[in-house]
Enzyme design. Structure first.
Site, short mmCIF file in Angstrom:
data_model
loop_
_atom_site.label_atom_id
_atom_site.label_comp_id
_atom_site.label_asym_id
_atom_site.label_seq_id
_atom_site.Cartn_x
_atom_site.Cartn_y
_atom_site.Cartn_z
CB CYS A 114 6.26 -3.73 3.74
SG CYS A 114 7.09 -5.31 4.00
CG HIS A 157 12.21 -2.16 2.91
ND1 HIS A 157 11.15 -1.39 3.28
CD2 HIS A 157 11.73 -3.42 2.77
CE1 HIS A 157 10.05 -2.15 3.39
NE2 HIS A 157 10.38 -3.39 3.06
CD GLU A 158 13.63 -5.83 0.25
OE1 GLU A 158 12.81 -4.97 -0.15
OE2 GLU A 158 13.28 -6.86 0.85
CG HIS A 161 11.96 -7.64 5.10
ND1 HIS A 161 10.84 -7.67 5.91
CD2 HIS A 161 11.63 -6.85 4.05
CE1 HIS A 161 9.87 -6.92 5.36
NE2 HIS A 161 10.33 -6.42 4.24
O1 LIG Z 1 8.27 -5.49 1.07
C1 LIG Z 1 9.34 -5.40 0.49
O2 LIG Z 1 10.41 -5.69 1.02
C2 LIG Z 1 9.36 -4.82 -0.88
C3 LIG Z 1 9.15 -3.36 -0.83
C4 LIG Z 1 10.50 -2.73 -0.73
C5 LIG Z 1 10.59 -1.27 -0.45
C6 LIG Z 1 9.53 -0.55 0.05
C7 LIG Z 1 9.68 0.82 0.28
C8 LIG Z 1 10.87 1.44 0.05
C9 LIG Z 1 11.92 0.71 -0.44
C10 LIG Z 1 11.77 -0.64 -0.68
C11 LIG Z 1 8.31 -3.04 -2.04
O3 LIG Z 1 9.12 -2.72 -3.11
S1 LIG Z 1 7.09 -1.91 -1.66
C12 LIG Z 1 6.32 -1.49 -3.06
C13 LIG Z 1 7.06 -0.54 -3.91
C14 LIG Z 1 7.03 -0.75 -5.24
C15 LIG Z 1 7.68 0.12 -6.08
C16 LIG Z 1 8.35 1.21 -5.56
C17 LIG Z 1 8.39 1.42 -4.20
C18 LIG Z 1 7.73 0.53 -3.36
NI NI Z 2 9.17 -5.12 3.07
#
Ligand SMILES: O=C(O)C[C@@H](Cc1ccccc1)[C@H](O)SCc1ccccc1
Ligand code: NI
Length: 187
Positions: A114, A157-158, A161
């Site tokens: 995250c 995941h989003e 949040h």
């Molecule tokens: O913090 C966030 O919401 C963004 C996350 C979203 C995410 C994390 C894990 C699994 C699905 C979505 C970032 O994209 S984490 C970094 C990342 C970058 C590329 C690929 C996977 C995770």
């Molecule tokens: Ni996140």
């Protein structure tokens, strides 16, 4: 332009709030925010820009991560085929909502991270394998979309949040790698 300095980190109470619906149609300011969130994701996946701007790679971003407690997310999931420039999913979603989901669950084999969490938290994050989501676009037009595999995980995941949920809330404390039968592991 959004950089890592704009992203709040765990411990900030905004990450634990339930974000507010965005009245439709979005204001110009809200539309601009959505566009900037999507631009951040694209920049974070561009090796040159990511290095220049010191960005962590991201495929999704939610407004609460910018200390803005509104129900607005951006997702930019590139194609699995490096030759294919067309992303699997690239959009801004206002007021996204999971309308229905599969009985089957799924998780990423590598676990999750995250942008608001500056530490590794190992373990399987079990989510729905497939979801049907509704959302509004920046014109205030309602969409309904079925998602599966990695893009379904990203959107969940989003949306978490927006509800004050962090990925590690889903990890089994006793055994972080415990998996019930039938859970799809996405590599
Ligand atoms: O913090 C966030 O919401 C963004 C996350 C979203 C995410 C994390 C894990 C699994 C699905 C979505 C970032 O994209 S984490 C970094 C990342 C970058 C590329 C690929 C996977 C995770
Ligand atoms: Ni996140």
């Amino acid at each position: 332009m959004i950089t890592m300095d704009d992203i709040i980190r765990e411990g900030n109470p905004t990450l634990r709030e339930v974000a507010k619906e965005v009245p439709m149609p979005p204001t110009d300011e809200e539309k601009k925010l959505g566009e900037e969130m999507l631009e951040f994701l694209k920049n974070s996946q561009d090796p040159v820009k990511a290095e220049e701007l010191h960005l962590r790679g991201g495929v999704g971003l939610a407004a609460p991560q910018l200390n803005i407690s509104k129900r607005l997310i951006a997702v930019h999931v590139p194609s699995n085929d490096p030759e294919d420039e067309t992303p699997i999913l690239s959009t801004v979603m206002f007021n996204p909502k999971i309308l229905s989901h599969s009985v089957q669950d799924a998780c990423l084999g590598e676990g999750e991270g995250c942008l608001s969490v500056d530490r590794e938290v190992p373990g399987y994050v079990v989510r729905h394998a497939r979801v049907t989501v509704s959302y509004y676009d920046e014109a205030g037009v309602k969409h309904k979309r079925r998602l599966k595999n990695y893009e379904a995980i990203v959107v969940q995941h989003e949306i978490d949040h927006l509800n004050g949920v962090m990925f590690y809330d889903h990890i089994n404390e006793e055994n972080p790698f415990a998996l019930k039968e039938g859970v799809l592991v996405i590599e």
